[in-house]
Design a protein around this motif. Structure first.
Motif, PDB file in Angstrom:
ATOM      1  N   ALA A  67       6.969   4.472   6.267  1.00 49.25           N
ATOM      2  CA  ALA A  67       7.708   5.675   6.591  1.00 49.25           C
ATOM      3  C   ALA A  67       7.278   6.919   6.581  1.00 49.25           C
ATOM      4  O   ALA A  67       7.253   7.757   7.188  1.00 49.25           O
ATOM      5  CB  ALA A  67       9.130   5.434   5.942  1.00 49.25           C
ATOM      6  N   CYS A  68       6.573   6.971   5.274  1.00 53.75           N
ATOM      7  CA  CYS A  68       5.809   8.315   4.982  1.00 53.75           C
ATOM      8  C   CYS A  68       4.825   8.779   5.918  1.00 53.75           C
ATOM      9  O   CYS A  68       4.790   9.815   6.673  1.00 53.75           O
ATOM     10  CB  CYS A  68       5.507   8.194   3.596  1.00 53.75           C
ATOM     11  SG  CYS A  68       4.316   9.675   3.291  1.00 53.75           S
ATOM     12  N   ALA A  69       4.127   7.553   6.266  1.00 51.40           N
ATOM     13  CA  ALA A  69       2.989   7.803   7.421  1.00 51.40           C
ATOM     14  C   ALA A  69       3.393   8.196   8.560  1.00 51.40           C
ATOM     15  O   ALA A  69       2.987   9.116   9.177  1.00 51.40           O
ATOM     16  CB  ALA A  69       2.188   6.685   7.659  1.00 51.40           C
ATOM     17  N   LYS A  70       4.338   7.728   9.119  1.00 52.43           N
ATOM     18  CA  LYS A  70       5.163   8.197  10.495  1.00 52.43           C
ATOM     19  C   LYS A  70       5.583   9.525  10.207  1.00 52.43           C
ATOM     20  O   LYS A  70       5.339  10.199  11.539  1.00 52.43           O
ATOM     21  CB  LYS A  70       6.386   7.005  10.821  1.00 52.43           C
ATOM     22  CG  LYS A  70       7.079   7.180  12.177  1.00 52.43           C
ATOM     23  CD  LYS A  70       8.054   6.021  12.332  1.00 52.43           C
ATOM     24  CE  LYS A  70       8.690   6.517  13.585  1.00 52.43           C
ATOM     25  NZ  LYS A  70       9.844   5.393  14.088  1.00 52.43           N
ATOM     26  N   GLU A  71       6.437   9.747   9.536  1.00 50.89           N
ATOM     27  CA  GLU A  71       6.952  11.115   9.203  1.00 50.89           C
ATOM     28  C   GLU A  71       5.838  12.322   8.897  1.00 50.89           C
ATOM     29  O   GLU A  71       6.109  13.217   9.602  1.00 50.89           O
ATOM     30  CB  GLU A  71       7.992  11.342   8.266  1.00 50.89           C
ATOM     31  CG  GLU A  71       9.118  10.405   8.261  1.00 50.89           C
ATOM     32  CD  GLU A  71       9.715  10.246   6.993  1.00 50.89           C
ATOM     33  OE1 GLU A  71       9.594  10.794   5.959  1.00 50.89           O
ATOM     34  OE2 GLU A  71      10.888   9.203   6.865  1.00 50.89           O
ATOM     35  N   ASP A  72       4.634  11.986   8.388  1.00 51.05           N
ATOM     36  CA  ASP A  72       3.525  12.877   7.964  1.00 51.05           C
ATOM     37  C   ASP A  72       2.599  12.960   8.917  1.00 51.05           C
ATOM     38  O   ASP A  72       1.683  13.542   8.672  1.00 51.05           O
ATOM     39  CB  ASP A  72       3.434  12.854   6.615  1.00 51.05           C
ATOM     40  CG  ASP A  72       4.661  13.360   5.558  1.00 51.05           C
ATOM     41  OD1 ASP A  72       5.478  14.045   5.856  1.00 51.05           O
ATOM     42  OD2 ASP A  72       4.281  13.095   4.443  1.00 51.05           O
ATOM     43  N   GLY A  73       2.338  11.998   9.941  1.00 52.61           N
ATOM     44  CA  GLY A  73       1.371  11.838  10.841  1.00 52.61           C
ATOM     45  C   GLY A  73       0.340  11.614  10.135  1.00 52.61           C
ATOM     46  O   GLY A  73      -0.963  12.084  10.732  1.00 52.61           O
ATOM     47  N   MET A  74       0.149  10.625   9.283  1.00 57.81           N
ATOM     48  CA  MET A  74      -1.005   9.836   8.463  1.00 57.81           C
ATOM     49  C   MET A  74      -1.045   8.622   8.989  1.00 57.81           C
ATOM     50  O   MET A  74      -0.161   7.830   9.203  1.00 57.81           O
ATOM     51  CB  MET A  74      -0.886  10.037   7.092  1.00 57.81           C
ATOM     52  CG  MET A  74      -1.884   9.617   6.211  1.00 57.81           C
ATOM     53  SD  MET A  74      -1.331   9.383   4.550  1.00 57.81           S
ATOM     54  CE  MET A  74      -1.030  11.026   4.006  1.00 57.81           C
ATOM     55  N   GLY A  75      -2.510   8.336   9.768  1.00 63.16           N
ATOM     56  CA  GLY A  75      -2.676   7.113   9.824  1.00 63.16           C
ATOM     57  C   GLY A  75      -2.513   6.045   8.803  1.00 63.16           C
ATOM     58  O   GLY A  75      -2.608   6.310   7.440  1.00 63.16           O
ATOM     59  N   VAL A  76      -2.742   4.611   9.081  1.00 63.58           N
ATOM     60  CA  VAL A  76      -2.680   3.650   7.870  1.00 63.58           C
ATOM     61  C   VAL A  76      -3.625   2.421   8.410  1.00 63.58           C
ATOM     62  O   VAL A  76      -3.474   2.155   9.682  1.00 63.58           O
ATOM     63  CB  VAL A  76      -1.461   3.021   7.854  1.00 63.58           C
ATOM     64  CG1 VAL A  76      -1.520   1.872   6.770  1.00 63.58           C
ATOM     65  CG2 VAL A  76      -0.243   3.869   7.481  1.00 63.58           C
ATOM     66  N   ILE A  77      -4.525   2.332   7.469  1.00 64.91           N
ATOM     67  CA  ILE A  77      -5.727   1.238   7.573  1.00 64.91           C
ATOM     68  C   ILE A  77      -5.354   0.175   6.633  1.00 64.91           C
ATOM     69  O   ILE A  77      -5.057   0.634   5.676  1.00 64.91           O
ATOM     70  CB  ILE A  77      -7.090   1.665   7.706  1.00 64.91           C
ATOM     71  CG1 ILE A  77      -8.102   0.613   7.942  1.00 64.91           C
ATOM     72  CG2 ILE A  77      -7.468   2.589   6.346  1.00 64.91           C
ATOM     73  CD1 ILE A  77      -9.503   1.054   8.415  1.00 64.91           C
ATOM     74  N   CYS A  78      -5.248  -0.970   6.953  1.00 67.64           N
ATOM     75  CA  CYS A  78      -4.947  -2.181   6.223  1.00 67.64           C
ATOM     76  C   CYS A  78      -5.963  -3.226   5.766  1.00 67.64           C
ATOM     77  O   CYS A  78      -6.726  -3.366   6.627  1.00 67.64           O
ATOM     78  CB  CYS A  78      -3.741  -2.849   6.864  1.00 67.64           C
ATOM     79  SG  CYS A  78      -2.483  -1.781   7.411  1.00 67.64           S
ATOM     80  N   PHE A  79      -6.190  -3.157   4.451  1.00 71.93           N
ATOM     81  CA  PHE A  79      -7.105  -4.201   4.069  1.00 71.93           C
ATOM     82  C   PHE A  79      -6.533  -5.482   3.550  1.00 71.93           C
ATOM     83  O   PHE A  79      -5.060  -5.561   3.371  1.00 71.93           O
ATOM     84  CB  PHE A  79      -7.753  -3.721   2.845  1.00 71.93           C
ATOM     85  CG  PHE A  79      -7.010  -3.577   1.422  1.00 71.93           C
ATOM     86  CD1 PHE A  79      -6.943  -4.201   0.574  1.00 71.93           C
ATOM     87  CD2 PHE A  79      -6.630  -2.116   1.319  1.00 71.93           C
ATOM     88  CE1 PHE A  79      -6.345  -4.045  -0.736  1.00 71.93           C
ATOM     89  CE2 PHE A  79      -5.897  -1.755  -0.023  1.00 71.93           C
ATOM     90  CZ  PHE A  79      -5.840  -2.826  -0.829  1.00 71.93           C
ATOM     91  N   SER A  80      -7.075  -6.565   3.415  1.00 75.26           N
ATOM     92  CA  SER A  80      -6.363  -7.821   3.225  1.00 75.26           C
ATOM     93  C   SER A  80      -5.341  -8.312   4.082  1.00 75.26           C
ATOM     94  O   SER A  80      -4.409  -8.942   3.821  1.00 75.26           O
ATOM     95  CB  SER A  80      -5.723  -7.932   1.757  1.00 75.26           C
ATOM     96  OG  SER A  80      -6.965  -7.766   0.812  1.00 75.26           O
ATOM     97  N   PRO A  81      -5.628  -8.104   5.327  1.00 75.55           N
ATOM     98  CA  PRO A  81      -4.486  -8.650   6.360  1.00 75.55           C
ATOM     99  C   PRO A  81      -4.387 -10.240   6.713  1.00 75.55           C
ATOM    100  O   PRO A  81      -3.480 -10.671   7.011  1.00 75.55           O
ATOM    101  CB  PRO A  81      -5.191  -8.108   7.802  1.00 75.55           C
ATOM    102  CG  PRO A  81      -6.732  -8.045   7.557  1.00 75.55           C
ATOM    103  CD  PRO A  81      -6.880  -7.668   6.002  1.00 75.55           C
TER     104      PRO A  81
END
Length: 349
Positions: free
Chosen positions: A216-230
């Motif tokens: 939710a924070c990433a969406k609101e603050d315009g920050m990308g998310v990269i995921c490890f251990s998918p």
């Protein structure tokens, strides 16, 4: 295998540019939806020719992002050193096409200055990383984990100095929860620091970033998310459905995933059910697990690890098939809920 300076990148590496890349949050940077992590298989005891084959295969197929950390190995620093050799010998002509990231935040050297998030540690660590990788700068430099003692302002100011010095183009944070990420972004905006990305664990079996506010924070603050251990440390790779393969990570190194966790009947039943659903979608289980992560507009990229080049090619088959029906999502959630109690006891933060 390739000899010194024999590598030439495929002319077709950007043929799928329109579907392969995604803008990182609100920044101008585009990352490949599938990135290559060097957490495993790039250590001092791993095969160097295989490392080259993994990196060249990735780049030949449009994977421009290579993710490292100061202590990836073993031994600490080995992944950066091995990547640096490959870069110096073969990838240097392509520097402008590469996104190279590294991190500092976990234990790196003896004494009180080789851990956590102090200005002393972060700046010193990046200097050493650049030497190991034969680079003048990295594209993204991360603080690797939340520090309960160092003031967040100090950590963010260190990242700001690093970017202003030209040793990194962008800053990132890793393993932060939503509350801490939101505060980090507030400070970053005051500093005009391009804090563009948060790296966290995320998979069908680990929904922590949904629960701790990070997504939710990433969406609101315009920050990308990269995921490890998918693939949940390989549990979603199908390899453990019929026992523990001798060459698997569990058999070789039980630090992050234990045999007794993998072979629980309830979990194996859930994995098989997910595999069946993947088959109905025309995907392998690993492909569906990656697609499930990438389905979300807040997710910029997934980090894959690979021990064989063909695994990279197989995983890339996901980028054009990340849509799920509501029924499929409900089935996945039901499978997850059926073993959620087991998973809660084995999460690694």
């Amino acid at each position: 295998m390739y000899q010194f300076n024999e590598y030439q990148a495929s002319e077709h590496r950007y043929d799928d540019e329109k579907i392969l890349y995604k803008r990182c949050g609100a920044s101008g940077l585009r990352l490949p939806k599938v990135s290559l992590g060097l957490w495993h298989n790039f250590g001092s005891k791993d095969n160097y020719d295989n490392m080259k084959a993994l990196i060249f295969t990735a780049f030949d197929h449009g994977i421009t992002h290579f993710d490292l950390a100061n202590n990836y190995g073993p031994v600490y620093g080995a992944a950066e050193e091995n990547f640096g050799r490959i870069y110096e010998q073969d990838l240097k002509p392509y520097r402008n096409e590469l996104i190279i990231s590294t991190k500092a935040g976990y234990d790196m050297w003896p004494g009180p200055y080789g851990n956590w998030g102090s200005r002393k540690y972060l700046i010193s660590s990046l200097d050493e990383s650049l030497k190991r990788m034969h680079l003048e700068y990295v594209d993204i430099f991360y603080h690797h984990r939340m520090d309960p003692e160092t003031p967040l302002e100090e950590t963010m100011l260190a990242l700001d100095q690093i970017v202003r010095s030209g040793k990194a183009l962008y800053a990132g944070i890793s393993n932060y929860n939503g509350e801490r990420a939101r505060e980090a972004q507030r400070i970053a905006k005051e500093l005009h620091l391009p804090l563009i990305i948060n790296q966290n664990r995320y998979s069908i079996f680990d929904r922590t970033i949904e629960e701790n506010g990070l997504k939710a924070c990433a969406k609101e603050d315009g920050m990308g998310v990269i995921c490890f251990s998918p693939l949940a440390q390989g549990e979603l790779s199908e390899k453990y459905l019929h026992g523990i393969p001798a060459d698997s990570r569990v058999a070789r190194d039980g630090r992050f995933l234990h045999k007794e966790d993998v072979i629980q009947p309830e979990k194996l039943k859930a994995i098989q059910a997910l595999k069946d659903l993947a088959g109905e979608r025309g995907q392998t289980l690993p492909q569906m697990a990656l697609a499930w992560v990438l389905r979300d507009p807040e997710i910029t990229s997934v980090l894959i690890g690979a021990s064989k080049p063909e695994q990279i090619v197989e995983n890339l088959g996901v980028v054009g098939h990340t849509e799920f029906s509501e029924e499929e999502l409900q089935r996945i959630d039901a499978i997850y809920q059926s073993i959620a109690g087991l998973l809660d006891g084995h999460r690694h933060v």
